[in-house]
Design a protein around this motif. Structure first.
Motif, PDB file in Angstrom:
ATOM      1  N   ILE A 149       7.372   9.851  -4.523  1.00  0.00           N
ATOM      2  CA  ILE A 149       5.056  10.153  -4.017  1.00  0.00           C
ATOM      3  C   ILE A 149       5.012  11.345  -5.541  1.00  0.00           C
ATOM      4  N   CYS A 177       2.314   5.959   3.178  1.00  0.00           N
ATOM      5  CA  CYS A 177       2.201   6.636   2.387  1.00  0.00           C
ATOM      6  C   CYS A 177       1.098   7.542   2.574  1.00  0.00           C
ATOM      7  N   ALA A 182       0.899   4.249  -3.099  1.00  0.00           N
ATOM      8  CA  ALA A 182       2.120   3.743  -1.727  1.00  0.00           C
ATOM      9  C   ALA A 182       2.734   2.015  -3.033  1.00  0.00           C
ATOM     10  N   LEU A 193       5.656   1.776  -0.236  1.00  0.00           N
ATOM     11  CA  LEU A 193       4.701   1.634   1.534  1.00  0.00           C
ATOM     12  C   LEU A 193       3.446   1.190   1.698  1.00  0.00           C
TER      13      LEU A 193
END
Length: 151
Positions: free
Chosen positions: A9, A35, A25, A30
């Motif tokens: 991330i 996320c 995401a 995710l």
């Protein structure tokens, strides 16, 4: 604790801080809700300190850069506090680090041109408290700017 997904991330946001939660995401594998939750946790814990535009100083008329090494006459708590307060308040000083050893501080200064830098040097830098010595090095070319820590 920062895990592999959090690091992913962070890497993606360092590349594009305006990325939507949906796109982020998708990149990290995710769904949007988890996320977004991880992103919020990274923000509230202080891992992500904020978001801002990366402005090219030359494009806004501040293409002259200097690195200034500062040595203080005295290294006392009150003097350092006043020095650091004035440094952080100056918009032309865009980076500042307190160093171990000599010199005491490293400042990155931007200005419109050499005459503007000279005025800033004379009026602002030389007037900082307890300055014994200022040593300027002019930046010829930026090879790499602060992109954040490797995550």
């Amino acid at each position: 604790m920062i895990d592999r997904i959090d690091r992913s991330i962070l890497r993606h946001l360092q590349e594009d801080g305006r990325m939507t939660a949906t796109a982020l995401a998708s990149k990290v594998g995710l769904t949007v809700a988890p996320c977004h939750r991880r992103l919020r946790d990274l923000e509230t814990s202080g891992v992500i300190r904020g978001y801002r535009a990366d402005v090219d100083p030359a494009a806004v008329g501040l293409g002259f850069e200097a690195i200034v090494f500062v040595t203080l006459r005295q290294v006392e708590r009150t003097i350092m506090a006043e020095f650091e307060e004035r440094v952080t308040a100056s918009p032309n000083i865009v980076e500042a680090q307190r160093l171990f050893g000599s010199p005491d501080y490293l400042l990155k200064v931007i200005a419109a041109d050499l005459p503007a830098y000279q005025r800033f040097y004379d009026d602002e830098l030389a007037a900082l408290p307890a300055v014994e010595r200022l040593t300027s090095t002019l930046v010829m070319k930026n090879l790499k700017t602060n992109i954040g820590p490797p995550v």
